[in-house]
Enzyme design. Structure first.
Site, PDB file in Angstrom:
ATOM      1  N   ASP A  74      61.076 -51.686 -30.225  1.00 53.93           N
ATOM      2  CA  ASP A  74      61.180 -51.475 -28.778  1.00 53.93           C
ATOM      3  C   ASP A  74      60.855 -52.719 -27.970  1.00 53.93           C
ATOM      4  O   ASP A  74      61.512 -53.009 -26.973  1.00 53.93           O
ATOM      5  CB  ASP A  74      60.229 -50.358 -28.327  1.00 53.93           C
ATOM      6  CG  ASP A  74      60.632 -48.989 -28.826  1.00 53.93           C
ATOM      7  OD1 ASP A  74      61.782 -48.820 -29.279  1.00 53.93           O
ATOM      8  OD2 ASP A  74      59.786 -48.079 -28.754  1.00 53.93           O
ATOM      9  N   GLU A 105      55.794 -50.501 -30.123  1.00 48.60           N
ATOM     10  CA  GLU A 105      56.604 -49.315 -29.899  1.00 48.60           C
ATOM     11  C   GLU A 105      56.112 -48.709 -28.590  1.00 48.60           C
ATOM     12  O   GLU A 105      54.913 -48.749 -28.282  1.00 48.60           O
ATOM     13  CB  GLU A 105      56.469 -48.326 -31.050  1.00 48.60           C
ATOM     14  CG  GLU A 105      57.233 -48.750 -32.281  1.00 48.60           C
ATOM     15  CD  GLU A 105      58.707 -49.009 -32.005  1.00 48.60           C
ATOM     16  OE1 GLU A 105      59.415 -48.082 -31.562  1.00 48.60           O
ATOM     17  OE2 GLU A 105      59.156 -50.150 -32.220  1.00 48.60           O
ATOM     18  N   LYS A 107      56.039 -45.313 -26.274  1.00 51.85           N
ATOM     19  CA  LYS A 107      56.206 -43.860 -26.290  1.00 51.85           C
ATOM     20  C   LYS A 107      55.592 -43.268 -25.027  1.00 51.85           C
ATOM     21  O   LYS A 107      54.786 -43.905 -24.346  1.00 51.85           O
ATOM     22  CB  LYS A 107      55.527 -43.249 -27.529  1.00 51.85           C
ATOM     23  CG  LYS A 107      56.147 -43.706 -28.832  1.00 51.85           C
ATOM     24  CD  LYS A 107      57.557 -43.186 -28.955  1.00 51.85           C
ATOM     25  CE  LYS A 107      58.236 -43.652 -30.219  1.00 51.85           C
ATOM     26  NZ  LYS A 107      59.677 -43.472 -30.160  1.00 51.85           N
TER      27      LYS A 107
END
Length: 187
Positions: A74, A105, A107
């Site tokens: 990401d 990452e 989220k």
């Protein structure tokens, strides 16, 4: 005339601005893929604005000299001065493993599944083969840089646990024996 800047208030204001943007995306974008992509791009833009110009921030795949490739990451922070990307076409980037400093990452919430997912992504980068060679410059040659640990982490704005860093968090992190990972919950 006051020539002083209250740095604490300045940074808190910047944090509130970013949180407002992320919360607007979270509240009004209902398609999970689009929401995730918009959140990732917000972090890439924000970090790209504040990191020194030597560094770049992108979504990317990391590749090694043997042709091995990581999972899609990401957010990759990499050195663009000494090691430009290998491939860039239609939004797809391959970045050499040697130039990667950190991967994250992104989220919506901190939970066991997202911690494990980020750890697997970290392992896909850390398993790549990296090299180091002498750096030629106008005055001669610098010796090869020593290899460094790639920082890996998970960025969220909330947690599914209360408190965020209580027993469930500790148990989830305890399961990750081989992979070190940095967790950041912005609030």
């Amino acid at each position: 005339m006051n020539n002083r800047v209250n740095m604490k208030e300045l940074f808190l204001g910047m944090q509130q601005e970013m949180l407002s943007k992320l919360n607007t995306i979270r509240k009004h974008v209902t398609h999970s893929g689009t929401k995730g992509n918009a959140t990732e791009l917000s972090w890439i833009e924000w970090l790209g604005m504040y990191l020194p110009n030597r560094y770049s921030v992108d979504q990317a795949f990391v590749v090694d000299y043997k042709g091995n490739r990581s999972d899609q990451i990401d957010l990759v922070i990499y050195d663009k001065q000494y090691s430009p990307f290998v491939f860039f076409q239609d939004g797809v980037k391959f970045i050499p493993a040697e130039s990667v400093y950190a991967i994250f990452e992104i989220k919506q919430a901190l939970n066991k599944e997202h911690i494990q997912y980020a750890a697997e992504k970290a392992e896909s980068v850390r398993a790549l083969h990296r090299t180091s060679v002498p750096i030629v410059h106008a005055g001669g040659t610098y010796p090869p840089r020593p290899l460094f640990n790639v920082i890996a982490g998970l960025i969220t704005t909330s947690s599914d646990w209360n408190p965020p860093f209580g027993k469930p968090f500790e148990e989830s992190m305890g399961r990750l024996l081989r992979v070190s990972i940095l967790i950041s919950v912005v609030h």
